[in-house]
Motif scaffolding. Structure first.
Motif, mmCIF file in Angstrom:
data_model
loop_
_atom_site.group_PDB
_atom_site.id
_atom_site.type_symbol
_atom_site.label_atom_id
_atom_site.label_comp_id
_atom_site.label_asym_id
_atom_site.label_seq_id
_atom_site.Cartn_x
_atom_site.Cartn_y
_atom_site.Cartn_z
ATOM 1 N N ARG A 99 0.832 -1.211 0.000
ATOM 2 C CA ARG A 99 0.000 0.000 0.000
ATOM 3 C C ARG A 99 0.870 1.266 0.000
ATOM 4 N NH1 ARG A 99 -2.636 1.786 4.688
ATOM 5 N NH2 ARG A 99 -0.553 1.488 5.601
ATOM 6 N N ASP A 100 1.902 1.260 0.822
ATOM 7 C CA ASP A 100 2.779 2.432 0.933
ATOM 8 C C ASP A 100 3.570 2.685 -0.344
ATOM 9 O OD1 ASP A 100 1.827 2.696 3.491
ATOM 10 O OD2 ASP A 100 3.601 1.799 4.453
ATOM 11 N N ASP A 101 3.767 1.639 -1.134
ATOM 12 C CA ASP A 101 4.460 1.791 -2.412
ATOM 13 C C ASP A 101 3.534 2.322 -3.505
ATOM 14 O OD1 ASP A 101 7.022 1.084 -1.673
ATOM 15 O OD2 ASP A 101 6.736 -1.051 -2.087
ATOM 16 N N GLY A 102 2.280 2.597 -3.162
ATOM 17 C CA GLY A 102 1.370 3.230 -4.105
ATOM 18 C C GLY A 102 0.428 2.308 -4.846
ATOM 19 N N PHE A 103 0.398 1.026 -4.460
ATOM 20 C CA PHE A 103 -0.487 0.083 -5.132
ATOM 21 C C PHE A 103 -1.823 -0.019 -4.391
ATOM 22 C CE2 PHE A 103 3.821 -1.236 -6.251
ATOM 23 C CZ PHE A 103 3.717 -1.266 -7.629
ATOM 24 N N GLU A 104 -2.876 -0.230 -5.147
ATOM 25 C CA GLU A 104 -4.190 -0.446 -4.531
ATOM 26 C C GLU A 104 -4.215 -1.805 -3.844
ATOM 27 O OE1 GLU A 104 -8.926 -0.107 -5.666
ATOM 28 O OE2 GLU A 104 -7.555 -0.927 -7.181
ATOM 29 N N VAL A 105 -4.857 -1.869 -2.676
ATOM 30 C CA VAL A 105 -4.990 -3.130 -1.948
ATOM 31 C C VAL A 105 -6.461 -3.389 -1.674
ATOM 32 C CG1 VAL A 105 -2.703 -3.065 -0.898
ATOM 33 C CG2 VAL A 105 -4.607 -1.940 0.257
ATOM 34 N N GLY A 106 -6.822 -4.659 -1.612
ATOM 35 C CA GLY A 106 -8.208 -5.026 -1.364
ATOM 36 C C GLY A 106 -8.310 -6.435 -0.821
ATOM 37 N N ILE A 107 -9.522 -6.932 -0.772
ATOM 38 C CA ILE A 107 -9.811 -8.235 -0.163
ATOM 39 C C ILE A 107 -9.985 -9.307 -1.234
ATOM 40 C CG2 ILE A 107 -11.555 -9.550 1.107
ATOM 41 C CD1 ILE A 107 -12.111 -6.998 2.734
ATOM 42 N N HIS A 108 -9.268 -10.414 -1.047
ATOM 43 C CA HIS A 108 -9.487 -11.622 -1.844
ATOM 44 C C HIS A 108 -10.428 -12.556 -1.078
ATOM 45 C CE1 HIS A 108 -8.801 -14.355 -5.034
ATOM 46 N NE2 HIS A 108 -7.910 -15.130 -4.442
ATOM 47 N N CYS A 109 -10.128 -12.751 0.198
ATOM 48 C CA CYS A 109 -10.941 -13.628 1.035
ATOM 49 C C CYS A 109 -10.325 -13.646 2.438
ATOM 50 C CB CYS A 109 -10.950 -15.056 0.477
ATOM 51 S SG CYS A 109 -9.276 -15.739 0.333
ATOM 52 N N MET A 158 -17.174 -12.892 5.216
ATOM 53 C CA MET A 158 -16.874 -11.543 4.743
ATOM 54 C C MET A 158 -16.469 -10.636 5.907
ATOM 55 S SD MET A 158 -16.857 -9.904 1.756
ATOM 56 C CE MET A 158 -18.184 -10.274 0.605
ATOM 57 N N LYS A 159 -17.130 -10.792 7.052
ATOM 58 C CA LYS A 159 -16.797 -9.964 8.218
ATOM 59 C C LYS A 159 -15.386 -10.248 8.706
ATOM 60 C CE LYS A 159 -18.592 -8.375 12.680
ATOM 61 N NZ LYS A 159 -17.265 -8.307 13.342
ATOM 62 N N LEU A 160 -14.995 -11.519 8.740
ATOM 63 C CA LEU A 160 -13.633 -11.859 9.152
ATOM 64 C C LEU A 160 -12.607 -11.153 8.260
ATOM 65 C CD1 LEU A 160 -14.039 -15.694 9.812
ATOM 66 C CD2 LEU A 160 -13.356 -13.985 11.508
ATOM 67 N N ALA A 161 -12.850 -11.187 6.953
ATOM 68 C CA ALA A 161 -11.916 -10.555 6.018
ATOM 69 C C ALA A 161 -11.914 -9.039 6.175
ATOM 70 C CB ALA A 161 -12.277 -10.945 4.587
ATOM 71 N N CYS A 162 -13.097 -8.459 6.280
ATOM 72 C CA CYS A 162 -13.189 -6.993 6.382
ATOM 73 C C CYS A 162 -12.567 -6.491 7.679
ATOM 74 C CB CYS A 162 -14.651 -6.555 6.294
ATOM 75 S SG CYS A 162 -15.360 -6.726 4.648
ATOM 76 N N ASP A 163 -12.815 -7.200 8.780
ATOM 77 C CA ASP A 163 -12.251 -6.787 10.070
ATOM 78 C C ASP A 163 -10.735 -6.870 10.052
ATOM 79 O OD1 ASP A 163 -14.801 -6.347 10.962
ATOM 80 O OD2 ASP A 163 -14.879 -8.100 12.290
ATOM 81 N N ARG A 164 -10.177 -7.932 9.484
ATOM 82 C CA ARG A 164 -8.721 -8.070 9.428
ATOM 83 C C ARG A 164 -8.117 -7.006 8.517
ATOM 84 N NH1 ARG A 164 -5.642 -12.195 10.765
ATOM 85 N NH2 ARG A 164 -6.991 -12.059 12.608
ATOM 86 N N PHE A 165 -8.797 -6.685 7.426
ATOM 87 C CA PHE A 165 -8.300 -5.647 6.530
ATOM 88 C C PHE A 165 -8.190 -4.315 7.278
ATOM 89 C CE2 PHE A 165 -8.451 -2.347 3.342
ATOM 90 C CZ PHE A 165 -7.722 -2.863 2.269
ATOM 91 N N VAL A 166 -9.209 -3.975 8.049
ATOM 92 C CA VAL A 166 -9.190 -2.718 8.805
ATOM 93 C C VAL A 166 -8.064 -2.722 9.830
ATOM 94 C CG1 VAL A 166 -10.472 -1.293 10.454
ATOM 95 C CG2 VAL A 166 -11.625 -2.195 8.427
ATOM 96 N N LYS A 167 -7.826 -3.870 10.480
ATOM 97 C CA LYS A 167 -6.735 -3.956 11.454
ATOM 98 C C LYS A 167 -5.382 -3.704 10.791
ATOM 99 C CE LYS A 167 -8.718 -6.979 14.994
ATOM 100 N NZ LYS A 167 -8.601 -8.280 15.698
#
Length: 302
Positions: A97-107, A129-138
């Motif tokens: 992310r810091d290198d300027g690339f978009e990041v998102g959720i696969h699973c 989906m909640k497990l993935a979204c919560d970990r992404f936010v962390k």
């Protein structure tokens, strides 16, 4: 003309070894890309159950799964405990992310989603989906804005959640051009940016296609750009490792063909003035891959 690079990161090894290599190649070519991460436990070894799926063993024999994934990865979740990718590799993901690339959720759990989501109910889907979204936010400190389903496996509950969770766009399907998805005539107000090109593991070993000529085969498919450009899905475990030279050749070739290599975010931004057509999401087979996938239907629905 834009060609979006969507990078599926399936495993612990792919995150640790493949992702940094891909970042290096992308920077060399000044290319954008979207990295979609698996954020929970690596249970790759549990894919052994797919041996009973028609076409699975043929695909495995063509694409040298042991060579690309490694013996240790193929034992995670069976003979070895699976490492938690999100916990162990958070710093690598943040660096992307810091290198300027978009990041998102696969699973969250790649095997669990790919093998079961198509037949699961709303509660099961929401938990995953909640497990993935919560970990992404962390990891990243903010909600994800893009989701790309493991194995192009979806159900109607997942599509509805993408709208409810306010993803800007998703890339869960195979198809030919961006669209607004529908499921049994129900409109889901979250645009789909489908993968438009075959993946390396679908091509290598078919006919006379080898790792040595697969890049030229793919470049032959992109020589005449379609009106909406392309979305190409690659894998950290393939293009980021043993097939890194193939990816480098592809980027060189696509730039020579006049493509701008971008993230899904930049690809979507170029479409914002367009009114996207509506298409049903249907399940179907694709050459070179076992099982059925989520597809953009051919029929345009006004």
């Amino acid at each position: 003309m834009k060609l979006a690079l969507k990078i599926d990161v399936d495993t612990y090894r792919g995150t640790r070894e493949g992702v940094p290599r891909l970042v290096e190649i992308l920077k060399k070519h000044q290319a954008g890309a979207t990295f979609l991460f698996s954020l929970g436990t690596d249970h790759t070894g549990r894919a052994i159950k797919r041996v009973f799926r028609p076409g699975f063993m043929k695909k495995v024999s063509r694409t040298s799964v042991l060579e690309h994934y490694g013996l240790k990865t193929l034992m995670y979740g069976t003979l070895l405990p699976g490492p938690n990718i999100g916990k162990r590799c958070a710093q690598i993901m943040q660096t992307v992310r810091d290198d300027g690339f978009e990041v998102g959720i696969h699973c969250y759990d790649h095997i669990r989603w790919q093998d079961y989501v198509s037949k699961k109910d709303a509660a099961w889907t929401a938990r995953e989906m909640k497990l993935a979204c919560d970990r992404f936010v962390k990891i990243f400190g903010e909600p994800a804005k893009v989701h790309g389903a493991a194995g192009w496996q979806m159900n109607v509950h997942a599509l509805r959640l993408e709208q409810r969770l306010e993803f800007d766009y998703c890339s869960d399907t195979r198809g030919t051009h961006p669209f607004i998805p529908m499921w049994n005539a129900e409109i889901v107000a979250c645009p789909q940016l489908p993968t438009t090109l075959p993946t390396l593991d679908e091509l290598i070993g078919v006919g006379d296609i080898t790792p040595g000529n697969v890049a030229q085969h793919l470049l032959g498919l992109t020589g005449t750009p379609p009106p909406s450009g392309h979305v190409y899905t690659l894998h950290a475990e393939l293009e980021g490792m043993k097939l890194a030279n193939v990816f480098d050749e592809l980027l060189t070739g696509w730039k020579a063909q006049g493509y701008e290599l971008v993230s899904l975010k930049d690809y979507f931004a170029s479409l914002k003035g367009d009114e996207l057509p509506r298409h049903e999401v249907v399940m179907g087979e694709i050459p070179g891959r076992s099982g059925v996938l989520a597809f953009q239907s051919d029929e345009f629905l006004a």
